[in-house]
Write an enzyme that holds these catalytic residues in place. Structure first.
Site, PDB file in Angstrom:
ATOM      1  CG  ASP A 104      64.043  97.735  36.727  1.00 30.58           C
ATOM      2  OD1 ASP A 104      64.100  96.717  35.833  1.00 30.58           O
ATOM      3  OD2 ASP A 104      63.510  98.284  37.021  1.00 30.58           O
ATOM      4  CD  GLU A 119      57.358  90.452  34.712  1.00 33.89           C
ATOM      5  OE1 GLU A 119      58.542  90.944  34.476  1.00 33.89           O
ATOM      6  OE2 GLU A 119      56.426  90.771  34.860  1.00 33.89           O
ATOM      7  CE  LYS A 124      60.751  91.306  37.384  1.00 31.12           C
ATOM      8  NZ  LYS A 124      60.859  92.190  36.237  1.00 31.12           N
ATOM      9  CG  PHE A 171      57.427  96.212  42.594  1.00 35.28           C
ATOM     10  CD1 PHE A 171      58.406  95.059  42.297  1.00 35.28           C
ATOM     11  CD2 PHE A 171      57.148  96.636  41.273  1.00 35.28           C
ATOM     12  CE1 PHE A 171      58.524  93.926  41.384  1.00 35.28           C
ATOM     13  CE2 PHE A 171      57.006  96.373  40.078  1.00 35.28           C
ATOM     14  CZ  PHE A 171      57.711  94.837  39.881  1.00 35.28           C
TER      15      PHE A 171
HETATM   16  C1  E4P Z   1      61.927  95.234  37.829  1.00 35.50           C
HETATM   17  O1  E4P Z   1      62.443  93.815  38.334  1.00 35.50           O
HETATM   18  C2  E4P Z   1      60.580  95.256  37.814  1.00 35.50           C
HETATM   19  O2  E4P Z   1      59.981  94.949  37.087  1.00 35.50           O
HETATM   20  C3  E4P Z   1      60.768  97.203  38.214  1.00 35.50           C
HETATM   21  O3  E4P Z   1      61.584  97.376  38.909  1.00 35.50           O
HETATM   22  C4  E4P Z   1      59.582  97.562  37.961  1.00 35.50           C
HETATM   23  O4  E4P Z   1      59.886  99.010  37.911  1.00 35.50           O
HETATM   24  P1  E4P Z   1      58.401 100.486  37.703  1.00 35.50           P
HETATM   25  O5  E4P Z   1      57.887 100.808  38.702  1.00 35.50           O
HETATM   26  O6  E4P Z   1      59.526 101.321  37.154  1.00 35.50           O
HETATM   27  O7  E4P Z   1      57.727  99.906  36.385  1.00 35.50           O
END
Ligand code: E4P
Length: 317
Positions: free
Chosen positions: A16, A88, A124, A170
């Site tokens: 990531d 994205e 994305k 998330f």
């Molecule tokens: C991954 O695709 C996401 O954009 C990322 O894991 C977000 O992480 P964060 O909550 O630490 O910004």
């Protein structure tokens, strides 16, 4: 053997990060980027040649330069991963199905101009109703999508029904929300609501045979990653990859198709009205989706300004 090596036996590990050196170091299967990560990379003097190339290719158009920047970072990252990079779509298009489809076409077209095949890219999109509809159309055309800013079960249900390739539920931002709400400095892993959200989604998908891949994202601590060992994919920031690689021992599998099939979650059908209602019933998911879109937009605007100011200093090629 480290916990990271052992984790790779159960889940596909993804980096990531927009930091090309970090991706090269960790040699993941796939990599994910977002506007905030790419802003950090664009501000880093190590990647100035990539920024200059984007400005040059855009021929003085600042919006074009940002699209090129996303794609050129994708190209650099793909030199170090065997699989796919996620790029994205502008957060400002989160409620614009047509605009999202057009932006995805543009990104795939730019990738094509530099010889990157669509199979190596995941587009994305924010998991709004409009983002999901855009993804359904793109998937029918063979453009694969990764649904981001996913905080709730209804979002996951709608993505599976739309036939998207991959979702990124998330963990850390859910954990952040409940830590703040409860005014605590930590939530024990057994009660972690971000981890529980991914487990519920994984079990539902596997039980009902959905092919959509589940990629846990947004981690705050190694325990959250380890609690999801066995999830199809896990996208992990370099600092946590580092910590996992320094931890000796076996990683125990926590999620499996076999265990998921023993669960009995009822199948859910959601039309647009039901999706919007269910999403709105969940204060955390509603807040975090809205905030996530705002945050990615702020960073995308900063990136746009940076590209404009740098373009003024670089003659177009
Ligand atoms: C991954 O695709 C996401 O954009 C990322 O894991 C977000 O992480 P964060 O909550 O630490 O910004």
């Amino acid at each position: 053997m480290s916990k990271l090596d052992s984790l790779k036996k159960h889940s596909l590990v993804v980096a990531d990060s927009g930091d090309i050196d970090a991706v090269a170091r960790w040699k993941p299967q796939d990599a994910t980027t977002n506007p905030s990560l790419l802003l950090a990379s664009a501000e880093d003097p190590r990647w100035r040649p990539v920024v200059d190339e984007a400005i040059g290719r855009a021929g003085g158009d600042p919006d074009g330069a940002t699209d090129w920047l996303f794609v050129l970072f994708g190209r650099e990252i793909l030199k170090h991963v065997a699989g796919r990079v996620s790029t994205e779509v502008d957060a400002r298009l989160s409620f614009d199905e047509e605009g999202s489809v057009a932006k995805a076409h543009r990104l795939i077209d730019l990738y094509g101009k530099i010889g990157v095949r669509p199979e190596r890219v995941l587009i994305k999109l924010a998991t709004t109703w409009e983002g999901i509809r855009a993804a359904a159309r793109l998937e029918r055309e063979g453009i694969r999508c990764n649904m981001t800013l996913l905080f709730s079960f209804p979002q996951a249900v709608a993505c599976a029904d739309a036939g998207v390739t991959l979702i990124s539920p998330f963990v850390g931002r859910i954990y952040d929300f409940y830590k703040k709400l409860r005014n605590v400095s930590d939530i024990p892993i057994e009660e972690d609501p971000g981890v529980a959200s991914v487990v519920r989604i994984y079990d539902y998908y596997k039980k009902h045979g959905y092919p959509t891949q589940v990629m846990g994202a947004s981690f705050r601590k190694v325990e959250q990653v380890l609690a999801l060992a066995g999830c199809d994919l896990l996208t992990i920031a370099p600092d946590l990859l580092q910590k996992l690689s320094a931890m000796p021992g076996e990683t125990e599998r926590k999620l499996s198709v076999e265990e998921a099939k023993k669960q009995n979650p009822p199948r859910v059908d959601l039309d647009e009205k039901a999706f919007r209602w269910e999403q709105n019933q969940d204060a955390m998911a509603t807040d975090k989706l809205a905030e996530g879109i705002r945050r990615f937009d702020v960073d995308a605007r900063k990136l746009g300004k940076l590209m404009t100011s740098l373009a003024a200093a670089v003659p177009a090629k």
